[in-house]
Design a protein around this motif. Structure first.
Motif, PDB file in Angstrom:
ATOM      1  N   ASP B 218      -4.088   2.750   6.848  1.00 42.06           N
ATOM      2  CA  ASP B 218      -4.981   2.176   5.618  1.00 42.06           C
ATOM      3  C   ASP B 218      -4.038   1.124   4.834  1.00 42.06           C
ATOM      4  O   ASP B 218      -4.452   0.141   4.408  1.00 42.06           O
ATOM      5  N   TYR B 219      -2.728   1.526   4.779  1.00 41.19           N
ATOM      6  CA  TYR B 219      -2.115   0.794   3.744  1.00 41.19           C
ATOM      7  C   TYR B 219      -1.398  -0.548   4.309  1.00 41.19           C
ATOM      8  O   TYR B 219      -1.486  -1.424   3.639  1.00 41.19           O
ATOM      9  N   LYS B 221      -3.832  -2.013   6.449  1.00 44.37           N
ATOM     10  CA  LYS B 221      -5.140  -2.929   6.264  1.00 44.37           C
ATOM     11  C   LYS B 221      -5.234  -3.553   4.671  1.00 44.37           C
ATOM     12  O   LYS B 221      -5.625  -4.630   4.609  1.00 44.37           O
ATOM     13  N   PHE B 222      -4.740  -2.447   3.846  1.00 47.15           N
ATOM     14  CA  PHE B 222      -4.658  -2.982   2.453  1.00 47.15           C
ATOM     15  C   PHE B 222      -3.841  -4.059   2.007  1.00 47.15           C
ATOM     16  O   PHE B 222      -4.264  -4.833   1.376  1.00 47.15           O
ATOM     17  N   ARG B 224      -2.869  -6.157   4.242  1.00 46.20           N
ATOM     18  CA  ARG B 224      -3.610  -7.615   4.526  1.00 46.20           C
ATOM     19  C   ARG B 224      -4.664  -8.251   3.610  1.00 46.20           C
ATOM     20  O   ARG B 224      -4.858  -8.955   3.472  1.00 46.20           O
ATOM     21  N   ALA B 225      -5.411  -6.816   3.101  1.00 51.84           N
ATOM     22  CA  ALA B 225      -6.679  -7.311   2.288  1.00 51.84           C
ATOM     23  C   ALA B 225      -6.171  -7.908   0.959  1.00 51.84           C
ATOM     24  O   ALA B 225      -6.741  -8.519   0.213  1.00 51.84           O
ATOM     25  N   ARG B 226      -4.782  -7.653   0.546  1.00 48.08           N
ATOM     26  CA  ARG B 226      -3.930  -8.213  -0.720  1.00 48.08           C
ATOM     27  C   ARG B 226      -3.451  -9.673  -0.238  1.00 48.08           C
ATOM     28  O   ARG B 226      -2.849 -10.379  -1.061  1.00 48.08           O
ATOM     29  N   GLY B 227      -3.719 -10.015   1.135  1.00 49.79           N
ATOM     30  CA  GLY B 227      -3.363 -11.284   1.376  1.00 49.79           C
ATOM     31  C   GLY B 227      -1.954 -11.713   1.506  1.00 49.79           C
ATOM     32  O   GLY B 227      -1.392 -12.824   1.529  1.00 49.79           O
ATOM     33  N   LEU B 228      -1.024 -10.372   1.778  1.00 50.26           N
ATOM     34  CA  LEU B 228       0.414 -10.573   1.854  1.00 50.26           C
ATOM     35  C   LEU B 228       0.597 -11.216   3.347  1.00 50.26           C
ATOM     36  O   LEU B 228      -0.192 -11.459   4.309  1.00 50.26           O
ATOM     37  N   ALA B 232       5.717 -10.422   5.518  1.00 50.63           N
ATOM     38  CA  ALA B 232       6.008  -9.519   4.716  1.00 50.63           C
ATOM     39  C   ALA B 232       5.361  -8.045   5.311  1.00 50.63           C
ATOM     40  O   ALA B 232       5.744  -7.017   5.004  1.00 50.63           O
ATOM     41  N   GLY B 236       8.251  -6.088   5.926  1.00 55.86           N
ATOM     42  CA  GLY B 236       8.516  -5.254   4.879  1.00 55.86           C
ATOM     43  C   GLY B 236       7.794  -4.154   5.024  1.00 55.86           C
ATOM     44  O   GLY B 236       8.559  -2.922   4.891  1.00 55.86           O
ATOM     45  N   HIS B 237       6.514  -4.023   5.323  1.00 59.22           N
ATOM     46  CA  HIS B 237       5.680  -2.620   5.030  1.00 59.22           C
ATOM     47  C   HIS B 237       5.685  -2.010   6.322  1.00 59.22           C
ATOM     48  O   HIS B 237       6.188  -0.748   6.382  1.00 59.22           O
ATOM     49  N   LYS B 240       9.460  -0.561   7.645  1.00 60.60           N
ATOM     50  CA  LYS B 240      10.162   0.412   7.177  1.00 60.60           C
ATOM     51  C   LYS B 240       9.654   1.580   7.238  1.00 60.60           C
ATOM     52  O   LYS B 240      10.224   2.792   7.701  1.00 60.60           O
ATOM     53  N   ASN B 241       8.237   1.611   7.285  1.00 58.50           N
ATOM     54  CA  ASN B 241       7.658   2.865   7.436  1.00 58.50           C
ATOM     55  C   ASN B 241       7.866   3.295   8.976  1.00 58.50           C
ATOM     56  O   ASN B 241       7.941   4.663   9.465  1.00 58.50           O
TER      57      ASN B 241
END
Ligand SMILES: Nc1ncnc2c1ncn2[C@@H]1O[C@H](COP(=O)(O)OP(=O)(O)OP(=O)(O)O)[C@@H](O)[C@H]1O
Ligand code: SF4
Ligand SMILES: [Mg+2]
Lengths: 329, 327
Positions: B218-219, B221-222, B224-228, B232, B236-237, B240-241
């Motif tokens: 989900d994070y 997807k979120f 993406r929804a924030r337009g990053l 990134a 970035g996201h 790292k995970n």
């Protein structure tokens, strides 16, 4: 009438499968005015989330828009290149998902995530972005925002995290926020607060809202208009008050009978016998006909499209004459 | 956090004590050290004298503590075969193994993570599929075969790289390095690839599957929804995970690189501790074998400890949990 903020025209969403394509959303059309709150209700699988995802351009493959158009302030956005659509996401359309516990990246602080979002879309320095971020957190009701901003998601409760998610959705000042069941995953005690914050903040930022939920009660309190979805189509759409007081579509009438009270949090549609058909065997004609108590011959053969009735539109053959009358005068 | 670190350090020490016990038992009970030292012409009195000198008549725990004390001071006994202190022999050989293991580990991590990310992002691409298929071969071929194949192609057929040895080395202090000469650099390529290939493929496949998992969360997807930007989001996201679970396995793999160096060193006649160990086995040179065993264990334990501590740096949730548990 001026151009609506959002206009969805005949949206069709399909999934290819081994047995041919499944049509999950079939000819959805609606408009949304600036500043308006549109509630979207319907049973599980009605196509609410897919419609929301399609608008923000985040349908999960293999799902795709098979036909139809989506316009944002008159500009077509459903066929943009990925990079152009990315610039719209977050900047012009924000989104709030269901589960705040999984919406935030666990390895980054709230500050990291807010500042990153703000600086992706707005030309602000790190300092300015941080200031804006703290302001946003303050607005959504995070106490001691300037201190808590450096905390990690796991240090917040579910309700607080959903406030952070709302702040993130609003970070770059979008014109439209799509909230997909924003309180379903939350404790009942904080659900109302979160809806209040969402509505208040969107109003303050001048953003329109599409609020997807199972909860008619929430829509009654929050939305200006409501779209009732059934089997990938809109059954009825119109002003909330009117629809609640006097539902026209037989499915909506059943749905209104099931508005949950605080004492009984039941969002199943106990009043309507049967259940929504699977995508693979939606009956011909009106998809609601097997469950409808007003069904007549035509319903089983011809599919009703949205018919304007007074201030609203209803997809039901019972109102065909109204249209004829409307067209005649 | 601090409580956790201290506990982990204590655990590591405990593990090392146990390994020390095994090594010591080898010393003490596999073959008789007195016989090894005295040779054929010996009297019962000689034996008793030497046993006394060596402390072999002390109670077992006392002997063990003495052994550990000596080991801590770098005194690991005397090689039966070479008659020189084991620590001296190992110190000579260690740079070769450490350099080889270091280059292999670097190769495995850089290519493993890089290709893993690539194959995850381009999930359905032609190159990604090709890499995944090829990697199956990397996992299933035994190390010595890969070594021999590489030697055949790059040393025998093409003649680009040497087939054995370390090339010329340069002494810096007590450390002999192959990094400073051209022949040294050339010589390390084939053994390093041979040694790291399996680990590289393993890390790659792990990174790929973890990354695919993370990309579905989900994070992401979120995000993406924030337009990053895609960059990134991927680097970035998602990355790292992805690395959180990958770190443990990678750490263990690096440990096993050092352990498996034995095979590669044998194939390439690489003058490191692995080759030393193989030779020691042939001559039942117990002190060398015991020392090698302890050395490898220390490496394993150290790497594990570092890996565990790295978690804290990367994952903020852990420090919270651990300090909560600590109280
Ligand atoms: N990847 C997929 N493949 C096939 N069908 C899918 C896929 N994703 C969704 N669907 C189908 O599309 C339909 C609409 O899904 P959607 O998620 O929009 O429903 P919803 O109205 O949001 O329901 P809920 O209230 O449960 O969230 C469902 O019947 C679902 O089974
Ligand atoms: S069209 Fe017919 S079946 Fe469908 S809702 Fe109206 S009356 Fe019922
Ligand atoms: Mg949904």
């Amino acid at each position: 009438m001026s151009t609506p903020l959002l206009s969805v025209r005949d949206l069709v969403i399909k999934f290819p499968t081994r047995h041919g394509p499944l049509t999950a959303v079939d000819g959805v059309s609606f408009d949304l005015a600036a500043g308006e709150v549109l509630g979207v209700v319907g049973e599980s699988g009605a196509g609410k989330s897919l419609t929301g995802s399609a608008i923000i351009g985040l349908l999960d493959p293999p799902g795709h828009i098979a036909s139809g158009e989506i316009y944002l302030k008159g500009e077509r956005i459903d066929n943009l290149r990925p990079e152009e659509m990315r610039a719209i996401r977050g900047r012009r359309i924000g989104m709030v998902f269901q589960d705040p516990l999984t919406s935030l990246n666990p390895l980054y602080t709230i500050a990291d995530q807010l500042i990153e979002t703000i600086r992706t879309h707005l030309r602000l320095s790190e300092r300015e972005a941080r200031k804006r971020a703290i302001q946003l957190l303050d607005d959504v009701g995070i106490p001691a925002a300037s201190r808590r901003i450096d905390d990690y998601p796991h240090q917040f409760s579910g309700g607080m995290r959903q406030r952070v998610v709302i702040a993130l959705a609003l970070a770059a000042g979008p014109e439209l926020v799509i909230a997909d069941e924003p309180t379903t995953a939350l404790d009942v005690s904080v659900q109302a607060q979160i809806i209040d914050v969402l509505k208040e903040q969107c109003t303050q930022h001048g953003a329109s809202v599409i609020l997807i939920t199972h909860d008619m009660g929430v829509i009654a309190e929050t939305a200006d208009r409501v779209a009732v979805m059934y089997s990938g189509r809109i059954a009825e759409i119109g002003p909330v008050r009117e629809i609640i007081q006097n539902a026209k579509h037989p499915y909506t009438s059943g749905l209104m009978g099931s508005i949950p009270t605080l004492a009984q949090e039941e969002d199943r549609l106990v009043q309507i016998p049967g259940s929504m058909p699977r995508l693979s065997d939606i009956p011909p004609g009106c998809p609601f006909n097997p469950r409808c108590d007003k069904v007549f011959d035509k319903c089983r053969v011809h599919r009703p499209s949205l018919i304007p009735v007074e201030n609203r539109e209803v997809a039901c053959w019972l109102y065909e004459d109204t249209e004829a009358r409307g067209a005649a005068t | 956090m601090l409580a956790y670190v201290i506990r982990r350090v204590f655990q590591s020490i405990f593990v090392l004590l146990m390994v020390g016990l095994v090594a010591f038992s080898m010393f003490r009970f596999v073959g008789d050290p007195v016989e090894n030292l005295l040779g054929q012409e010996r009297t019962q009195a000689d034996i008793e004298r030497v046993r006394d000198q060596l402390g072999l008549n002390d109670p077992f725990p006392v002997q063990y503590v003495k052994f550990l004390g000596n080991a801590l001071q770098g005194n690991l006994g005397v090689s039966y075969r070479q008659g020189r202190p084991v620590s001296e022999i190992i110190a000579e050989r260690a740079p070769a193994t450490l350099e080889l293991a270091g280059v292999s580990a670097l190769f495995a991590v850089v290519f493993g993570v890089g290709l893993g990310v690539f194959t995850a992002i381009r999930r359905d691409g032609f190159m990604a599929n090709l890499i995944m298929t090829t990697s199956l071969i990397g996992v299933s071929l035994p190390t010595f075969l890969i070594g021999i194949l590489l030697i055949y192609v790059f040393a025998v057929e093409l003649g680009w790289l040497p087939s054995f040895g370390r090339g010329e080395t340069v002494k810096i202090g007590g450390w002999s390095t192959g990094f400073l000469t051209e022949s040294g650099l050339k010589a390390i390529i084939l053994p390093a690839i041979t040694l790291g290939l399996y680990q590289m493929t393993l890390i790659m496949r792990l990174v790929r599957s973890e990354m695919l998992e993370v990309l579905r969360t989900d994070y992401i997807k979120f995000a993406r929804a924030r337009g990053l930007s895609t960059r990134a989001i991927n680097f970035g996201h998602a990355l790292k995970n992805t690395l959180v679970p990958v770190i443990t396995v990678t750490g263990l793999q690096i440990g096993s690189i050092i352990a498996f160096a034995i095979i590669t060193e044998t194939v390439f006649q690489w003058p490191g501790v692995g080759l030393l160990f193989i030779n020691a086995i042939q001559f039942v040179d117990i002190p060398v074998m015991a020392a090698y065993l302890m050395l490898i264990s220390v490496m394993f334990v150290l790497i594990n400890l570092i890996v565990d501590l790295l978690y804290f740096v990367i994952d903020p949730r852990l420090s919270a949990d651990a300090s909560a548990r600590g109280h």
